[in-house]
Design an enzyme around this catalytic site. Structure first.
Site, PDB file in Angstrom:
ATOM      1  N   ARG A   1       0.837  -1.215   0.000  1.00  0.00           N
ATOM      2  CA  ARG A   1       0.000   0.000   0.000  1.00  0.00           C
ATOM      3  C   ARG A   1       0.866   1.258   0.000  1.00  0.00           C
ATOM      4  O   ARG A   1       0.479   2.304  -0.510  1.00  0.00           O
ATOM      5  CB  ARG A   1      -0.972   0.006   1.188  1.00  0.00           C
ATOM      6  CG  ARG A   1      -1.801   1.294   1.231  1.00  0.00           C
ATOM      7  CD  ARG A   1      -2.976   1.269   2.198  1.00  0.00           C
ATOM      8  NE  ARG A   1      -2.727   0.545   3.415  1.00  0.00           N
ATOM      9  CZ  ARG A   1      -1.891   0.954   4.378  1.00  0.00           C
ATOM     10  NH1 ARG A   1      -1.235   2.086   4.265  1.00  0.00           N
ATOM     11  NH2 ARG A   1      -1.715   0.215   5.449  1.00  0.00           N
TER      12      ARG A   1
ATOM     13  N   ASP B   1      -7.453  17.891 -15.019  1.00  0.00           N
ATOM     14  CA  ASP B   1      -7.716  16.486 -15.346  1.00  0.00           C
ATOM     15  C   ASP B   1      -7.398  16.330 -16.829  1.00  0.00           C
ATOM     16  O   ASP B   1      -8.121  16.820 -17.687  1.00  0.00           O
ATOM     17  CB  ASP B   1      -9.185  16.158 -15.034  1.00  0.00           C
ATOM     18  CG  ASP B   1      -9.539  14.707 -15.334  1.00  0.00           C
ATOM     19  OD1 ASP B   1      -8.852  14.076 -16.167  1.00  0.00           O
ATOM     20  OD2 ASP B   1     -10.518  14.205 -14.750  1.00  0.00           O
TER      21      ASP B   1
ATOM     22  N   LYS C   1      -8.207   4.910 -18.943  1.00  0.00           N
ATOM     23  CA  LYS C   1      -8.672   5.261 -20.280  1.00  0.00           C
ATOM     24  C   LYS C   1      -7.537   5.110 -21.302  1.00  0.00           C
ATOM     25  O   LYS C   1      -7.034   4.034 -21.496  1.00  0.00           O
ATOM     26  CB  LYS C   1      -9.262   6.673 -20.246  1.00  0.00           C
ATOM     27  CG  LYS C   1     -10.252   6.906 -19.104  1.00  0.00           C
ATOM     28  CD  LYS C   1     -11.562   6.162 -19.274  1.00  0.00           C
ATOM     29  CE  LYS C   1     -12.444   6.238 -18.034  1.00  0.00           C
ATOM     30  NZ  LYS C   1     -12.723   7.582 -17.552  1.00  0.00           N
TER      31      LYS C   1
ATOM     32  N   TYR D   1     -16.295  15.427 -15.353  1.00  0.00           N
ATOM     33  CA  TYR D   1     -16.667  14.012 -15.273  1.00  0.00           C
ATOM     34  C   TYR D   1     -17.697  13.843 -14.137  1.00  0.00           C
ATOM     35  O   TYR D   1     -17.550  14.438 -13.064  1.00  0.00           O
ATOM     36  CB  TYR D   1     -15.401  13.195 -14.997  1.00  0.00           C
ATOM     37  CG  TYR D   1     -15.617  11.722 -14.886  1.00  0.00           C
ATOM     38  CD1 TYR D   1     -15.923  10.972 -16.016  1.00  0.00           C
ATOM     39  CD2 TYR D   1     -15.524  11.075 -13.664  1.00  0.00           C
ATOM     40  CE1 TYR D   1     -16.119   9.605 -15.919  1.00  0.00           C
ATOM     41  CE2 TYR D   1     -15.722   9.707 -13.560  1.00  0.00           C
ATOM     42  CZ  TYR D   1     -16.020   8.982 -14.689  1.00  0.00           C
ATOM     43  OH  TYR D   1     -16.221   7.634 -14.592  1.00  0.00           O
TER      44      TYR D   1
HETATM   45  C1  LIG Z   1     -13.042   8.130 -16.346  1.00  0.00           C
HETATM   46  C2  LIG Z   1     -12.683   9.485 -15.922  1.00  0.00           C
HETATM   47  C3  LIG Z   1     -12.395   9.771 -14.588  1.00  0.00           C
HETATM   48  C4  LIG Z   1     -12.478   8.709 -13.505  1.00  0.00           C
HETATM   49  O1  LIG Z   1     -11.563   7.713 -13.723  1.00  0.00           O
HETATM   50  P1  LIG Z   1     -11.748   6.208 -13.136  1.00  0.00           P
HETATM   51  O2  LIG Z   1     -10.474   5.558 -13.495  1.00  0.00           O
HETATM   52  O3  LIG Z   1     -12.953   5.623 -13.793  1.00  0.00           O
HETATM   53  O4  LIG Z   1     -11.966   6.364 -11.659  1.00  0.00           O
HETATM   54  C5  LIG Z   1     -12.039  11.063 -14.255  1.00  0.00           C
HETATM   55  N1  LIG Z   1     -11.979  12.039 -15.190  1.00  0.00           N
HETATM   56  C6  LIG Z   1     -12.262  11.807 -16.482  1.00  0.00           C
HETATM   57  C7  LIG Z   1     -12.181  12.926 -17.452  1.00  0.00           C
HETATM   58  C8  LIG Z   1     -12.625  10.527 -16.892  1.00  0.00           C
HETATM   59  O5  LIG Z   1     -12.910  10.296 -18.180  1.00  0.00           O
END
Ligand SMILES: *Cc1c(COP(=O)(O)O)cnc(C)c1O
Length: 392
Positions: free
Chosen positions: A55, A180, A205, A108
Site C-alpha cells: 500500500r 484532469d 482510459k 466528469y
Molecule cells: C473516467 C474518468 C475519470 C475517472 O476515472 P476512473 O479511473 O474511472 O476512476 C475522471 N476524469 C475523467 C475525465 C474521466 O474520463
C-alpha cells in the site's frame, strides 16, 4: 522410512540468473522482508532504498509512475487505484475545512458529485463556472478559494477550456490549478507548460488503453504538495494493485502509436459524419465549425484527440436503432479503448440531469459520443454510415 519435515510453505529463493528479464516482472508481494532492524531503520530514514508494504509502494506502481512522469514532464507522481482516487488524493491531501474549490461546470460525473456532495459534507465549499469563460471563474473566486479543477476538453460536448486564462487567474490569486488531463493525454496537452500545479489522469482510459485495468495518476509540481498528496493516498488506501499497474505499463508501451492512430481516425470519422444526411451536428475540436476551434488550435497544437460527438435526427427511437445497427461497436460509457466505443449521454453519464438541464448543454436524445479506436478508418466510417442510415 521417515519423511523430512514439510517445508513447502517456506518460500523458495528466486532462481539466480546472470541475464535479466526483458519484460517488466510482475511483483505481487504485499510485504517485503528486511535483513535486520538496522536495515529497516536505514530504509525508513531514506539511507537505503527499499519497499516495505505494497500500500505504501511497490515496483510495478513505480515503474508505471516514472513512465507517466516522463510523458507529463513531471517527477514524483503516484499511481492510484482509479482516476477518482487520484482526484480524491489531491483534494483530501491539499484541502481543509473552510477552503473553497471552483470546478468547471461540465466535469466528469463523479468529479462533479465529489464536489457537490462529498467536499461540502466535510466543510469544503464548492462552486462551478464555465471553463470557456475565465471571467466566470474570476467572478466565482472567494477569499478562501484554494483550488480550481478543470478538464481541458469537456465530456461530452468537447468544449475546450480557456486553460491559459484560468491559469493566469489562478496564479494572480495564488490558487492551485488542477487539470484532469484524461481526455487530452500528455500527447495532446501538457498542463505543466500551461500553468497547472497538479495534473490527474484516469489511467484506465487512453494511457492503459485496453479496458482491463482501473487506475489513476496524480502529480503536483511542488514536491511538498506531492508529499502531502502521496501521504493521503497511502493513508486512505487509494494506491493501486501490482497487477493493474503491470497491465497498464504493458498498455502504455503502445500509447503513442495508439493515440496517433485513434486521433487520425477521429478526424476522418468526424468529417465523414458531417457529410451524412441525417446527422445534424458534429463536434470535433479540429473542425472549423467547432465553437472553440481557434482556442483548440492554439492550445492543443493541432491535436484534436480521439473523441467525436455527433447528433442524429430523431428521438430515443432513432438512437436505439443506431446502436442496434452497430453491434460490433461496444455501446459502453467509457473511452480510450483500442476499439471504438459509443455512448449516449442522455441515458448514461447525463441521465441524472433534467431534460432542460441536458438541453442547456445541447445534449438531446440524438446526441452520441464516440471514443474512436485504432481500427481501419474505412471500416469504421462504413459502419457508422450504416448505423446512421438505420437510425432514420
Ligand atoms: C473516467 C474518468 C475519470 C475517472 O476515472 P476512473 O479511473 O474511472 O476512476 C475522471 N476524469 C475523467 C475525465 C474521466 O474520463
Amino acid at each position: 522410512m521417515t519423511k523430512p519435515p514439510n517445508s513447502i510453505v517456506r518460500r523458495t529463493p528466486w532462481p539466480e540468473s546472470s541475464s535479466r528479464p526483458v519484460a517488466t516482472p510482475l511483483q505481487p508481494s504485499v510485504v517485503y522482508a528486511s535483513a535486520s532492524p538496522d536495515a529497516l531503520d536505514a530504509q525508513y530514514e531514506g539511507r537505503a532504498k527499499g519497499y516495505t508494504y505494497a500500500r505504501e509502494g511497490h515496483p510495478n506502481a513505480d515503474v508505471l509512475a516514472r513512465k507517466i512522469d516522463g510523458l507529463e514532464g513531471a517527477s514524483g507522481g503516484i499511481i492510484t487505484g482509479s482516476g477518482m482516487s487520484a482526484i480524491a488524493a489531491a483534494f483530501f491531501g491539499v484541502l481543509k475545512a473552510g477552503d473553497h474549490v471552483i470546478g468547471a461546470d461540465q466535469l466528469y460525473g463523479r468529479s462533479l458529485r465529489m464536489m457537490k456532495e462529498d467536499l461540502p459534507r466535510l466543510g469544503i465549499e464548492t462552486s462551478f463556472a464555465d471553463p470557456t469563460d475565465p471571467a466566470a471563474f474570476a467572478a466565482a473566486i472567494r477569499p478562501n478559494t484554494r483550488m480550481i479543477l478543470v478538464e481541458v476538453v469537456s465530456n461530452p460536448t468537447l468544449r475546450v477550456a480557456d486553460v491559459a486564462g484560468i491559469a493566469e487567474l489562478a496564479r494572480a490569486h495564488r490558487i492551485l490549478l488542477m487539470v484532469d488531463n484524461t481526455f487530452t493525454t500528455p500527447r495532446g496537452f501538457q498542463p505543466f507548460d500551461h500553468g497547472a500545479d497538479i495534473v490527474v489522469h484516469s489511467v484506465t482510459k487512453l494511457l492503459s488503453g485496453h479496458s482491463d485495468a482501473t487506475l489513476g495518476y496524480v502529480v503536483a509540481r511542488d514536491p511538498e504538495l506531492q508529499a502531502a498528496i502521496t501521504s493521503t493516498a497511502v493513508t486512505f488506501g487509494l494506491t493501486a494493485s501490482p497487477f493493474d499497474c503491470w497491465l497498464a505499463e504493458r498498455g502504455l508501451h503502445s500509447f503513442e502509436l495508439r493515440y496517433d492512430r485513434a486521433e487520425a481516425n477521429a478526424a476522418r470519422l468526424a468529417d465523414a459524419l458531417a457529410e451524412m444526411s441525417n446527422v445534424d451536428k458534429v463536434l470535433y475540436p479540429m473542425r472549423p465549425d467547432h465553437p472553440d476551434h481557434n482556442r483548440a488550435v492554439a492550445l492543443l497544437g493541432g491535436r484534436g484527440g480521439n473523441m467525436v460527438s455527433f447528433v442524429v435526427q430523431g428521438g430515443r427511437d432513432a438512437a436505439n436503432r443506431l446502436v442496434q445497427a452497430a453491434p460490433q461497436i461496444a455501446f459502453a460509457p467509457t473511452l480510450g479503448d483500442i476499439g471504438t466505443t459509443l455512448s449516449h449521454p442522455a441515458s448514461s453519464s447525463h441521465r441524472a440531469l433534467t431534460e432542460e438541464g441536458r438541453a442547456a448543454l445541447g445534449i438531446g436524445e440524438g446526441f452520441f459520443r464516440v471514443s474512436v479506436g485504432i481500427e481501419d478508418a474505412d471500416l469504421l466510417i462504413s459502419e457508422f454510415a450504416a448505423a446512421v442510415a438505420a437510425s432514420a
